[in-house]
Design a protein around this motif. Structure first.
Motif, PDB file in Angstrom:
ATOM      1  N   LEU F  60      35.108  35.656  33.909  1.00 59.71           N
ATOM      2  CA  LEU F  60      36.315  35.992  34.675  1.00 59.71           C
ATOM      3  C   LEU F  60      35.976  37.084  35.675  1.00 59.71           C
ATOM      4  CD1 LEU F  60      39.203  36.092  32.040  1.00 59.71           C
ATOM      5  CD2 LEU F  60      38.478  34.205  33.512  1.00 59.71           C
ATOM      6  N   ARG F  61      36.643  37.038  36.786  1.00 63.11           N
ATOM      7  CA  ARG F  61      36.409  38.071  37.797  1.00 63.11           C
ATOM      8  C   ARG F  61      37.679  38.833  38.164  1.00 63.11           C
ATOM      9  NH1 ARG F  61      32.872  34.591  41.753  1.00 63.11           N
ATOM     10  NH2 ARG F  61      33.371  36.300  43.192  1.00 63.11           N
ATOM     11  N   VAL F  62      38.795  38.288  37.795  1.00 60.73           N
ATOM     12  CA  VAL F  62      40.078  38.972  37.997  1.00 60.73           C
ATOM     13  C   VAL F  62      40.988  38.613  36.831  1.00 60.73           C
ATOM     14  CG1 VAL F  62      42.097  39.264  39.498  1.00 60.73           C
ATOM     15  CG2 VAL F  62      39.869  38.747  40.513  1.00 60.73           C
ATOM     16  N   ILE F  63      41.802  39.576  36.378  1.00 60.38           N
ATOM     17  CA  ILE F  63      42.820  39.292  35.366  1.00 60.38           C
ATOM     18  C   ILE F  63      44.192  39.546  35.980  1.00 60.38           C
ATOM     19  CG2 ILE F  63      43.791  40.008  33.145  1.00 60.38           C
ATOM     20  CD1 ILE F  63      40.973  40.809  32.274  1.00 60.38           C
ATOM     21  N   ILE F  64      45.097  38.596  35.774  1.00 58.17           N
ATOM     22  CA  ILE F  64      46.504  38.772  36.160  1.00 58.17           C
ATOM     23  C   ILE F  64      47.316  38.871  34.874  1.00 58.17           C
ATOM     24  CG2 ILE F  64      48.511  37.690  37.235  1.00 58.17           C
ATOM     25  CD1 ILE F  64      46.593  36.246  39.137  1.00 58.17           C
ATOM     26  N   ALA F  65      48.038  39.977  34.703  1.00 64.59           N
ATOM     27  CA  ALA F  65      48.788  40.174  33.460  1.00 64.59           C
ATOM     28  C   ALA F  65      50.241  40.484  33.770  1.00 64.59           C
ATOM     29  CB  ALA F  65      48.167  41.318  32.659  1.00 64.59           C
ATOM     30  N   LEU F  83      36.828  44.829  35.313  1.00 59.57           N
ATOM     31  CA  LEU F  83      37.357  43.916  36.338  1.00 59.57           C
ATOM     32  C   LEU F  83      38.670  44.452  36.914  1.00 59.57           C
ATOM     33  CD1 LEU F  83      36.909  40.473  34.540  1.00 59.57           C
ATOM     34  CD2 LEU F  83      35.426  41.500  36.290  1.00 59.57           C
ATOM     35  N   PRO F  84      39.022  44.035  38.105  1.00 57.02           N
ATOM     36  CA  PRO F  84      40.351  44.369  38.631  1.00 57.02           C
ATOM     37  C   PRO F  84      41.433  43.630  37.849  1.00 57.02           C
ATOM     38  CG  PRO F  84      39.140  42.959  40.197  1.00 57.02           C
ATOM     39  CD  PRO F  84      38.187  43.290  39.086  1.00 57.02           C
TER      40      PRO F  84
ATOM     41  N   LEU G 126      39.153  53.805  42.588  1.00 60.14           N
ATOM     42  CA  LEU G 126      38.542  53.108  41.449  1.00 60.14           C
ATOM     43  C   LEU G 126      38.872  51.620  41.462  1.00 60.14           C
ATOM     44  CD1 LEU G 126      39.281  55.780  38.697  1.00 60.14           C
ATOM     45  CD2 LEU G 126      37.080  55.289  39.793  1.00 60.14           C
ATOM     46  N   LEU G 127      40.053  51.273  41.909  1.00 61.82           N
ATOM     47  CA  LEU G 127      40.407  49.855  42.010  1.00 61.82           C
ATOM     48  C   LEU G 127      39.541  49.173  43.058  1.00 61.82           C
ATOM     49  CD1 LEU G 127      42.211  47.477  41.267  1.00 61.82           C
ATOM     50  CD2 LEU G 127      43.951  48.356  42.825  1.00 61.82           C
ATOM     51  N   ALA G 128      39.279  49.866  44.161  1.00 62.63           N
ATOM     52  CA  ALA G 128      38.388  49.293  45.177  1.00 62.63           C
ATOM     53  C   ALA G 128      37.007  49.033  44.588  1.00 62.63           C
ATOM     54  CB  ALA G 128      38.295  50.231  46.377  1.00 62.63           C
ATOM     55  N   VAL G 129      36.529  49.973  43.782  1.00 66.13           N
ATOM     56  CA  VAL G 129      35.233  49.771  43.129  1.00 66.13           C
ATOM     57  C   VAL G 129      35.272  48.546  42.217  1.00 66.13           C
ATOM     58  CG1 VAL G 129      33.562  50.762  41.522  1.00 66.13           C
ATOM     59  CG2 VAL G 129      34.649  52.219  43.254  1.00 66.13           C
ATOM     60  N   GLY G 133      33.132  45.253  42.623  1.00 70.71           N
ATOM     61  CA  GLY G 133      32.282  44.905  41.491  1.00 70.71           C
ATOM     62  C   GLY G 133      32.602  43.558  40.873  1.00 70.71           C
ATOM     63  N   SER G 134      33.662  42.931  41.320  1.00 68.36           N
ATOM     64  CA  SER G 134      34.058  41.650  40.707  1.00 68.36           C
ATOM     65  C   SER G 134      33.372  40.470  41.379  1.00 68.36           C
ATOM     66  CB  SER G 134      35.575  41.488  40.791  1.00 68.36           C
ATOM     67  OG  SER G 134      35.954  41.193  42.119  1.00 68.36           O
ATOM     68  N   GLY G 135      32.707  40.723  42.491  1.00 68.59           N
ATOM     69  CA  GLY G 135      32.151  39.620  43.257  1.00 68.59           C
ATOM     70  C   GLY G 135      30.822  39.114  42.702  1.00 68.59           C
ATOM     71  N   ALA G 136      30.254  38.169  43.423  1.00 68.31           N
ATOM     72  CA  ALA G 136      28.937  37.636  43.072  1.00 68.31           C
ATOM     73  C   ALA G 136      27.861  38.553  43.649  1.00 68.31           C
ATOM     74  CB  ALA G 136      28.808  36.222  43.637  1.00 68.31           C
ATOM     75  N   GLY G 137      26.657  38.424  43.136  1.00 67.23           N
ATOM     76  CA  GLY G 137      25.534  39.151  43.719  1.00 67.23           C
ATOM     77  C   GLY G 137      25.197  40.431  42.987  1.00 67.23           C
ATOM     78  N   GLU G 138      24.037  40.959  43.343  1.00 65.27           N
ATOM     79  CA  GLU G 138      23.478  42.108  42.645  1.00 65.27           C
ATOM     80  C   GLU G 138      24.285  43.383  42.829  1.00 65.27           C
ATOM     81  OE1 GLU G 138      19.287  43.321  43.021  1.00 65.27           O
ATOM     82  OE2 GLU G 138      18.892  41.144  42.941  1.00 65.27           O
TER      83      GLU G 138
END
Lengths: 163, 163, 163, 163, 163, 163, 163, 163
Positions: F60-65, F83-84, G126-129, G133-138
């Protein structure tokens, strides 16, 4: 611009002046002749109505009225004048001006008050300038140009701060 | 009790009647002669002030005023009469009467309005009875006794429901 | 005016005095004899009820009650006296008195409390004067005249400030 | 479990029953013997205090009190009993129970009321069970186990719905 | 009274201590052994759940949890313990604790939190004493008597202040 | 786009589905594979934490709650995942979702929740798409282009309605 | 990490900087290159839209926008960029940021703004981070790991304070 | 009166029309030529700015803008025109228009919006008439007279209802 006041700036109590002064200053910046008075809806109701009733005939074209708490001044003036009335919610010690805001903005159908933000007296002055500038004739056009220049200036300042 | 109305029940609009009717009914239950009128602060400001100014001389001893939104009627009446004014916040379609409540209760020092609950017109009527009953003289005493009996009754009903 | 107190000014805690003092001062200005007490709904509930129950017989004609937060004092007194009870919402450190206001004003049908503004103790005193002045008899008439004069004075002061 | 009621469920008016019934049902689910009464703070103040004062001696160990608007019942009961009092804010037609909530939860230091959510009578019942289950002795332990089982069940139901 | 802590006083952050200290003091006044911990729902979620899950087995009988803003600690603890959980809304710099209050009190059906007033930590401590005193056995009875004495004292103090 | 879910849409109760469905639909419109679950913070706290803890590793890359009232789900998940987390305030029967909004948005420093409007589940879905589209790589770029096209479309629709 | 800014931190006025600085600091802690600008929605509307429109092409991947009162900056930017926009409600002198919060979070369907708490700029960073950080790649993976470490740290600090 | 529109009535979405229609009707009653458009701040931001920027040159003298929730349309238009802009807070399904009101009225110093009541579109129309009637020239004078007559009429209707 005529020497007769075009805008009446009134407030329910002289304790409102520290907030309302900004309306007067904004009008000064645009060279708008105006008068300033304490006109209390609750302590001199009839004179207050007289003020509103005679405003148009005396040459006023906009009224700016500030009041706090159960703020009845702007709405009462609006009920006896055909002129646009601008209301400024003055915040009291408690409730952060929410009472003032609702007492001014929630007018019944038929009697509008043009309400600005809590303690937003400067915007009340600027709104009066916009209103005066929206009319026909040279004076209006001149004010409209000044307002556009003022807006350009705001942008320039914002840009400078951002640099 | 005199045939002259002792209480004036007024409201800003006839659309307030479904709420305000309960004030009139409560007064009827106690045999308090009263008058009912539409007296709009915003649509007939001078007559409204006249109503307030003349109220005491006409023999009224309490005024009950209901209004909604930017509710100015109770406070404006209070500003021109030495009589006690009871304010009823009438709820509008939005904001659940919070605007009406704050517009009525948050009066500046010098001009009190005796405010009851949102849509609390029945209590406005009962408060008027208490006020009339608090004075000197036989009529007052009689009302005071009736109010005590009414309160005993409330208790009896509550007890019955609890059984 | 009689030497017996006509108004009882009570509060839930002596910490309410800085707010409630203004009620006492207003009564003094009108020469209304009154008593001042700490009567806590939550810490001395039975005495509080006794205070309310005996108030009318002891000669009181109006009760002014101030309390903060979950403010139960005005409503509880109103439930055991046929006299008019005026409630003053005392603001606490948080919530700006909104809790106090709602706890006092939102009384159920049957038991009214005449509520004034947040921290509006001066108006509570003035409302008591209006109530005392609304009755029959000479003393009432005298108070009514004083109240009218007081209102004229308010206007005169407002006019002076506006000059 | 004893046949004497351990919990008193009271409300200011029988119109509160549709909300308060859920407290009684929750207690039933845990086999907690309880009594249900209308005990109005404002219409039968002295009996209300008697109810509170005698509650512990009569064997009650928790009181659940529901009321709306200027909701004084839970706090007044708490002021005359050493038992834990659970307050349920019953919403009225206006203000969505915010007045009820603040009137119940904002108690002054010294007299706590264990407040649950607006209309949260079921949780009031469950809280009473937790309180009864927190004590010493077998009955408490049994209730504590039942509460744990109940919580496991809640989880199981949630899991099922998620499938 | 046993030397094992009966009450756990926890808070989301050590910055909550100036508010929460009053809970600990109240427990001390009644000789209730208790533990104090920082247990953050958001920074150490699993330990927080462990704290709640093991509380009953470790001998705790009541949990007092304080938190501010999106205050999740009391509700999360309540979800994993069968014990009564008391929630203290700690006010942050903005919104006067209204966010903390609603985040704590508005729990869904099934998981109650016994909520006290904004910053009402002293009452949280007193509520814990009432809960401990509501149970069976000598220790409970002793606490119940102490609470009654404490309440008598409150009344005596109020009476003295009123003199 | 991968067949493994990239977004987890979770809610505290299946009664939240009528609101939360719009998040799922928005994700579908952009072809974003996602999973939908009931994960209750209060009824299955440990599984809820497990859900959050494992989310990133499961792909998962995003959670919606979404949650209502004392809405703890979004914040608790945010505390155990890097994750965001997007929070949707679900409105309950009372208070119009103001409790849900404050319980979700007012998170303490360190643990952000990306909050959308009351009942704004569609925007939660669209925000997840924006987040997925903000990353590096082809899939992100493709989503970003789709989002731009979607925005152009919104404009086109608005223009058509205005004609 | 690239030397081109990945995050744009913008605010409506330089008077917002004392609040917004915390967003910049949080990004610095994670080594996220970012730019900071004053971009006023109301004083330089077209440049503001240009900022938003060009953001993605200039390589930005997240925008953080802070504004107070009638806070239009976050929503207007969100309307012209496909990137995720994080809104920070900056509190003004009155109303405790409630106006800022509602002006930012209550966006219409179609245009989401990821809203954080009143004055919650650190969480915006922190949310921007988290988003980066949720994306693909290193790079994303590296940020995700750092965020997990940061969260572990938060827990460790909380534990230390609790000792 | 000229056949060119003097007032622009715009709204963020055609779903606002049932509220906004009353503005158009009020203008019709006074014979004020006006145009009606959907101009969405969030879905067609640049056209929206173009609308505002060109308004004065196209001959408009007042703009009425309605929007709901995070209502940015009135303020954004005000930022690019020197004309007076009247804002109408359109209530959404939740929060009773409080979000719309604050998003419109709380404008920063420099850019005023003349705000009317929640759903007060009729008053927005009447305010535009007052503004047009406040200027120099015959047309303005004629409108001013009509407004006075309209106000007399309101009074006459109120008097009739009171009979």
């Amino acid at each position: 611009m005529s020497a007769n006041p075009l805008v009446g700036v009134v407030m329910g109590s002289d304790s409102d002046w520290p907030v309302m002064e900004a309306a007067s200053k904004a009008l000064d910046e645009f060279g708008v002749v105006h008068e300033v008075d304490v006109v209390s809806a609750h302590r001199m109701a009839r004179e207050m109505l007289d003020y509103g009733t005679s405003a148009a005939d005396r040459g006023l074209r906009v009224i700016i009225a500030g009041a706090g708490g159960a703020a009845h001044l702007p709405g009462m003036l609006a009920s006896v004048t055909p002129l646009p009335v601008i209301g400024v919610p003055v915040p009291l010690q408690y409730l952060d001006g929410m009472d003032s805001l609702l007492s001014i903005v929630q007018m019944p159908a038929g009697v509008p008050v043009a309400t600005v933000s809590v303690a937003g007296a400067r915007n009340a002055g600027l709104l009066a300038v916009r209103i005066l500038g929206s009319g026909a004739g040279e004076e209006a056009e001149s004010l409209r140009r000044k307002m556009s220049a003022f807006q350009d200036d705001l942008g320039a300042q914002a840009r400078t701060k951002g640099e």
